[in-house]
Write a protein that holds these residues in place. Structure first.
Motif, PDB file in Angstrom:
ATOM      1  N   ARG A  85      52.026 124.120  33.317  1.00  0.00           N
ATOM      2  CA  ARG A  85      51.548 125.544  32.251  1.00  0.00           C
ATOM      3  C   ARG A  85      52.723 125.681  31.127  1.00  0.00           C
ATOM      4  N   GLY A  86      53.523 125.501  30.629  1.00  0.00           N
ATOM      5  CA  GLY A  86      54.176 124.667  29.378  1.00  0.00           C
ATOM      6  C   GLY A  86      52.955 124.823  28.079  1.00  0.00           C
ATOM      7  N   GLU A  87      52.015 123.831  28.404  1.00  0.00           N
ATOM      8  CA  GLU A  87      51.355 123.379  27.147  1.00  0.00           C
ATOM      9  C   GLU A  87      50.871 125.026  26.610  1.00  0.00           C
ATOM     10  N   ALA A  89      50.397 127.901  27.411  1.00  0.00           N
ATOM     11  CA  ALA A  89      51.216 129.098  27.304  1.00  0.00           C
ATOM     12  C   ALA A  89      51.258 128.241  26.072  1.00  0.00           C
ATOM     13  N   THR A  90      51.589 127.291  25.691  1.00  0.00           N
ATOM     14  CA  THR A  90      52.833 127.059  24.172  1.00  0.00           C
ATOM     15  C   THR A  90      51.111 127.026  23.122  1.00  0.00           C
ATOM     16  N   ALA A  91      49.859 126.845  23.660  1.00  0.00           N
ATOM     17  CA  ALA A  91      48.691 126.505  22.545  1.00  0.00           C
ATOM     18  C   ALA A  91      47.951 128.311  23.609  1.00  0.00           C
ATOM     19  N   LEU A  92      48.546 128.960  23.930  1.00  0.00           N
ATOM     20  CA  LEU A  92      48.214 130.331  24.066  1.00  0.00           C
ATOM     21  C   LEU A  92      48.979 131.479  22.763  1.00  0.00           C
ATOM     22  N   ARG A  93      49.670 130.451  22.467  1.00  0.00           N
ATOM     23  CA  ARG A  93      51.074 132.156  21.848  1.00  0.00           C
ATOM     24  C   ARG A  93      50.302 131.297  20.306  1.00  0.00           C
ATOM     25  N   LYS A  94      50.713 130.222  20.012  1.00  0.00           N
ATOM     26  CA  LYS A  94      51.509 129.593  18.890  1.00  0.00           C
ATOM     27  C   LYS A  94      50.109 129.638  17.973  1.00  0.00           C
ATOM     28  N   VAL A  95      50.656 130.189  16.516  1.00  0.00           N
ATOM     29  CA  VAL A  95      50.574 130.212  14.930  1.00  0.00           C
ATOM     30  C   VAL A  95      50.914 129.707  13.977  1.00  0.00           C
ATOM     31  N   HIS A  96      49.839 129.407  13.157  1.00  0.00           N
ATOM     32  CA  HIS A  96      50.420 128.039  12.379  1.00  0.00           C
ATOM     33  C   HIS A  96      51.194 129.688  11.348  1.00  0.00           C
ATOM     34  N   PRO A  97      51.940 128.720  10.575  1.00  0.00           N
ATOM     35  CA  PRO A  97      53.251 129.533   9.915  1.00  0.00           C
ATOM     36  C   PRO A  97      52.119 129.981   8.375  1.00  0.00           C
ATOM     37  N   LEU A  98      51.162 128.958   7.523  1.00  0.00           N
ATOM     38  CA  LEU A  98      49.889 129.109   6.462  1.00  0.00           C
ATOM     39  C   LEU A  98      49.630 130.684   7.212  1.00  0.00           C
ATOM     40  N   PHE A 183      40.501 126.668  26.883  1.00  0.00           N
ATOM     41  CA  PHE A 183      39.946 127.534  28.418  1.00  0.00           C
ATOM     42  C   PHE A 183      39.452 126.863  29.837  1.00  0.00           C
ATOM     43  N   VAL A 184      40.882 126.343  30.190  1.00  0.00           N
ATOM     44  CA  VAL A 184      40.261 125.729  31.254  1.00  0.00           C
ATOM     45  C   VAL A 184      41.732 126.293  32.272  1.00  0.00           C
ATOM     46  N   ASN A 185      40.721 126.129  33.272  1.00  0.00           N
ATOM     47  CA  ASN A 185      41.381 125.851  34.769  1.00  0.00           C
ATOM     48  C   ASN A 185      41.601 124.803  35.350  1.00  0.00           C
ATOM     49  N   ILE A 186      42.713 124.838  36.285  1.00  0.00           N
ATOM     50  CA  ILE A 186      43.526 123.528  36.705  1.00  0.00           C
ATOM     51  C   ILE A 186      44.000 123.907  38.129  1.00  0.00           C
ATOM     52  N   TYR A 204      43.854 129.635  32.780  1.00  0.00           N
ATOM     53  CA  TYR A 204      43.736 129.582  31.219  1.00  0.00           C
ATOM     54  C   TYR A 204      44.928 129.926  30.054  1.00  0.00           C
ATOM     55  N   ILE A 205      44.696 131.109  30.871  1.00  0.00           N
ATOM     56  CA  ILE A 205      46.062 132.337  29.699  1.00  0.00           C
ATOM     57  C   ILE A 205      47.217 131.577  31.182  1.00  0.00           C
ATOM     58  N   ALA A 206      47.675 130.452  31.312  1.00  0.00           N
ATOM     59  CA  ALA A 206      49.361 130.105  31.658  1.00  0.00           C
ATOM     60  C   ALA A 206      49.627 130.886  33.218  1.00  0.00           C
TER      61      ALA A 206
END
Length: 289
Positions: A85-87, A89-98, A183-186, A204-206
């Protein structure tokens, strides 16, 4: 038309999934195993985009194995579910600083050109102020914001610039600079000596829930109704397999594009293992050259 479902019985958890690999209107294969063995006592069944499903489940499998290698003890089912679930959530919200820097720079350019269009005499205004270049740039930005919002033609320019940014700049920036979510459900099933069998629902939304029964995909409309009708706590393996077969038959008879084949796996005190396949179509063997 993916179908993944599972439930908890008396001392075990059973998970079933369709085995069709499809893209658009094409069926590429009908023996794709969508239930991965995480470790000796855990199963992870996934549905979703094929690339995300394969990459993410392999990523979770390798990290669970890495944890056991480093610490000498395996993750519990609850810990593995929370890590998964943490992974997500991280992928859902992570934005590259650039991406943030590019977005701010583009916005500054839009306001600055809006200032030029408005005809604001910022050169004369700024030359009268003995300040450093950085502060002058800040004043340019503020003046651009104020003037562009008050001038009709600069507002029209900003509308056009926003359209250009949306179609020519923002889309590539999202593709190359932003970390896209999986986009994966587990359904994660496991058995622990202390707590026994358990099943975790992760979308898929953690969203994470511990459940007695769960399902994903179009087949969930029928499998959930069958489980609501026939499931009860303390089911034996024979009763559980009979219920799985009922769910499969209901999906095949009612879903308009029903997958033909299913794989069934069980995890209990003896470990995670494949139990059976339910096949109505077999892939033709490829003739050797």
């Amino acid at each position: 038309m993916e179908c993944v479902f599972g439930f908890v019985g008396n001392g075990f958890a059973v998970v079933a999934a369709d085995t069709s690999a499809v893209h658009s209107i094409l069926v590429h294969k009908s023996n794709e195993d969508k239930i991965m063995v995480l470790d000796s006592h855990k199963l992870i069944a996934a549905s979703g985009e094929s690339g995300d499903r394969v990459q993410f489940t392999e990523y979770i499998q390798k990290n669970v194995a890495l944890y056991q290698f480093r610490n000498g003890i395996p993750l519990t089912t609850a810990a593995a579910a929370n890590f998964t679930r943490g992974e997500l959530a991280t992928a859902l919200r992570k934005v590259h600083p650039l991406a943030i820097l590019v977005a701010l720079s583009l916005r500054f350019c839009v306001w600055f050109v809006g200032l030029l269009v408005s005809g604001f005499p910022f050169h004369m205004f700024l030359n009268e102020i003995p300040v450093k270049f950085l502060f002058k740039s800040l004043l340019i930005f503020v003046a651009a914001m104020l003037d562009a919002q008050c001038t009709y033609w600069s507002l029209r320019f900003l509308d056009l610039a926003n359209l250009v940014l949306k179609f020519l700049i923002r889309l590539p920036m999202h593709i190359f600079l932003l970390a896209n979510p999986y986009f994966v459900n587990i359904l994660l099933a496991g058995y622990d000596k202390e707590t026994g069998p358990s099943l975790y629902y992760i979308d898929y939304i953690a969203t994470l829930h511990k459940v007695d029964k769960g399902a994903f995909g179009y087949g969930s409309y029928f499998s959930l109704s069958m489980m609501d009708r026939h499931y009860h706590s303390g089911m034996t393996v024979e009763e559980a397999i009979d219920l799985v077969d009922k769910c499969i038959m209901e999906i095949r008879s009612r879903l308009v594009v029903a997958p033909p084949n299913f794989v069934i796996k069980i995890v209990d005190k003896d470990g995670a293992r494949e139990y059976a396949w339910r096949e109505s179509v077999k892939d033709a063997a490829v003739a050797s050259a």
